[in-house]
Write an enzyme that holds these catalytic residues in place. Structure first.
Site, PDB file in Angstrom:
ATOM      1  N   SER A   9       1.295  -1.196   0.097  1.00 32.31           N
ATOM      2  CA  SER A   9       0.113  -0.035   0.332  1.00 32.31           C
ATOM      3  C   SER A   9       1.095   1.454  -0.382  1.00 32.31           C
ATOM      4  O   SER A   9       1.716   1.590   0.949  1.00 32.31           O
ATOM      5  CB  SER A   9      -0.763   0.166   1.364  1.00 32.31           C
ATOM      6  N   HIS A  34      -1.148  -1.456  -4.666  1.00 32.03           N
ATOM      7  CA  HIS A  34      -2.487  -0.940  -3.628  1.00 32.03           C
ATOM      8  C   HIS A  34      -2.464   0.952  -3.213  1.00 32.03           C
ATOM      9  O   HIS A  34      -1.407   1.079  -2.136  1.00 32.03           O
ATOM     10  CB  HIS A  34      -2.844  -1.564  -2.548  1.00 32.03           C
ATOM     11  N   ASP A  36      -4.818   3.918  -1.610  1.00 30.39           N
ATOM     12  CA  ASP A  36      -5.710   4.249  -1.163  1.00 30.39           C
ATOM     13  C   ASP A  36      -5.768   5.322  -0.812  1.00 30.39           C
ATOM     14  O   ASP A  36      -5.383   6.666  -1.240  1.00 30.39           O
ATOM     15  CB  ASP A  36      -5.269   3.834   0.372  1.00 30.39           C
ATOM     16  N   MET A  38      -8.989   8.656   0.202  1.00 28.10           N
ATOM     17  CA  MET A  38      -9.281   8.689   1.139  1.00 28.10           C
ATOM     18  C   MET A  38      -9.719  10.157   0.929  1.00 28.10           C
ATOM     19  O   MET A  38      -8.889  11.378   0.696  1.00 28.10           O
ATOM     20  CB  MET A  38      -8.521   8.859   2.525  1.00 28.10           C
ATOM     21  N   HIS A  67      -8.560   1.438  -3.941  1.00 29.59           N
ATOM     22  CA  HIS A  67      -9.041   1.275  -2.968  1.00 29.59           C
ATOM     23  C   HIS A  67     -10.036   1.943  -2.457  1.00 29.59           C
ATOM     24  O   HIS A  67      -9.819   3.438  -1.585  1.00 29.59           O
ATOM     25  CB  HIS A  67      -8.344   0.722  -1.773  1.00 29.59           C
ATOM     26  N   MET A  69     -11.845   5.188  -0.385  1.00 25.53           N
ATOM     27  CA  MET A  69     -12.387   5.175   0.697  1.00 25.53           C
ATOM     28  C   MET A  69     -12.916   6.761   0.515  1.00 25.53           C
ATOM     29  O   MET A  69     -12.463   8.236   1.627  1.00 25.53           O
ATOM     30  CB  MET A  69     -12.068   5.171   1.786  1.00 25.53           C
ATOM     31  N   MET A 138     -11.571  -5.765   5.439  1.00 25.43           N
ATOM     32  CA  MET A 138     -10.556  -4.892   5.970  1.00 25.43           C
ATOM     33  C   MET A 138     -10.297  -5.536   7.888  1.00 25.43           C
ATOM     34  O   MET A 138     -11.453  -5.710   8.783  1.00 25.43           O
ATOM     35  CB  MET A 138     -11.543  -3.197   6.403  1.00 25.43           C
ATOM     36  N   ASP A 180      -6.625  -6.151   4.042  1.00 28.90           N
ATOM     37  CA  ASP A 180      -6.633  -5.033   4.089  1.00 28.90           C
ATOM     38  C   ASP A 180      -6.678  -4.376   5.533  1.00 28.90           C
ATOM     39  O   ASP A 180      -7.287  -4.326   6.295  1.00 28.90           O
ATOM     40  CB  ASP A 180      -7.343  -3.884   3.285  1.00 28.90           C
TER      41      ASP A 180
HETATM   42  C1  DX5 Z   1      -6.229   1.519   5.755  1.00 22.96           C
HETATM   43  C2  DX5 Z   1      -5.422   1.440   4.417  1.00 22.96           C
HETATM   44  C3  DX5 Z   1      -4.380   0.218   4.060  1.00 22.96           C
HETATM   45  C4  DX5 Z   1      -3.516   0.770   4.864  1.00 22.96           C
HETATM   46  C5  DX5 Z   1      -2.731  -0.918   5.442  1.00 22.96           C
HETATM   47  O1  DX5 Z   1      -7.594   2.683   5.528  1.00 22.96           O
HETATM   48  O2  DX5 Z   1      -6.379   0.774   3.736  1.00 22.96           O
HETATM   49  O3  DX5 Z   1      -4.548   0.424   3.165  1.00 22.96           O
HETATM   50  O4  DX5 Z   1      -2.569   1.905   3.972  1.00 22.96           O
HETATM   51  O5  DX5 Z   1      -1.884   0.164   6.284  1.00 22.96           O
HETATM   52  P1  DX5 Z   1      -0.414  -0.770   7.318  1.00 22.96           P
HETATM   53  O6  DX5 Z   1      -0.490  -2.208   6.412  1.00 22.96           O
HETATM   54  O7  DX5 Z   1       0.103  -0.275   7.754  1.00 22.96           O
HETATM   55  O8  DX5 Z   1      -1.726  -1.633   8.206  1.00 22.96           O
HETATM   56 ZN    ZN Z   2      -6.436  -0.093   1.424  1.00 28.38          ZN
END
Ligand code: DX5
Ligand code: ZN
Length: 235
Positions: A9, A34, A36, A38, A67, A69, A138, A180
């Site tokens: 990620s 990956h 993320d 947000m 991903h 969010m 998650m 994840d």
């Molecule tokens: C959290 C993300 C994850 C996060 C995982 O909302 O969706 O992808 O980056 O990070 P680690 O592996 O550090 O928990």
């Molecule tokens: Zn993620």
């Protein structure tokens, strides 16, 4: 053989050097990248949009696992598909019509994933599971990297594994279980045994000085995981 995929990620990468970071984990043996996304609304954090996705896309040929969010979801789908997302995953409570959002993603030629928060029950998969390419479980609450793995996730993965195997046998389509949050070498074998195929790892990969060694360490743990009854369905 059951195939396990590792998806570093970028949330834990150095954002000032994203292109280098992507090249580094590509050479280090990652399977997917990956990303993320947000929006400071669905989750408190704020990260990147399609512009950044498109800017970093040329630095690897690995699949981009986006991903989302964000809420709403639909207005971002075409922009991320055009920015090179191969898989677009969203949270069902972040969109008004999850079925329509899945169709929208697939209409853009991307694969579709549904993300389940720790408190989201598997019943949200009723009536849409057969349309999906990925179910993302998650194992932390979404929003931040570096959180601890929530152990109750293992039971959820076991239940989901059974359901996914049955569905794959019926449809003949591949459906992957992705996990994840908080995944690292010390727990990845347990997570795989419970049923996951794809392992997102942010801090465990980007936080390591030697990313190749970090990924090798995880693969070494995965190599100890026994085959299970549903493995044939993955071929
Ligand atoms: C959290 C993300 C994850 C996060 C995982 O909302 O969706 O992808 O980056 O990070 P680690 O592996 O550090 O928990
Ligand atoms: Zn993620």
């Amino acid at each position: 053989m059951r195939e396990f995929l590792i998806a570093p990620s970028l949330l834990s990468a150095d954002f000032a050097r994203l292109a280098d970071e992507i090249r580094d984990v590509t050479v280090a043996g990652a399977d997917w990248i990956h990303l993320d996304v947000m929006d400071n609304h669905y989750v408190p954090n704020l990260t990147v949009g399609p512009l950044v996705c498109s800017a970093i896309r040329p630095y690897t040929s690995l699949p981009f696992d986006v991903h989302l969010m964000t809420t709403p979801v639909d207005p971002l789908v075409s922009a991320f598909a055009e920015a090179g997302a191969n898989l677009i995953t969203f949270h069902p409570e972040a969109t008004l019509h999850a079925h329509r959002t899945i169709e929208l993603i697939r209409s853009h030629g991307a694969r579709a994933g549904l993300a389940l928060n720790p408190a989201t029950p598997l019943t949200v998969l009723d009536h849409v599971l057969e349309m999906l390419d990925v179910v993302l479980v998650m194992s932390v609450n979404p929003g931040f990297g570096g959180q601890a793995f929530i152990p109750e996730t293992l039971d959820k993965l076991r239940l989901l594994r059974e359901r996914v195997d049955t569905t794959m046998q019926r449809t003949g389509r591949t459906l992957l279980i992705e996990v994840d949050g908080g995944v690292k070498a010390s727990n990845i074998a347990r997570v795989a045994t419970a049923g996951a195929d794809v392992f997102v790892a942010g801090s465990a990969v980007f936080g390591a000085g030697d990313r190749a060694q970090a990924i090798r360490g995880m693969r070494g743990e995965l190599a100890t995981v026994d085959e299970y009854a549903g493995a044939a369905a993955m071929q």
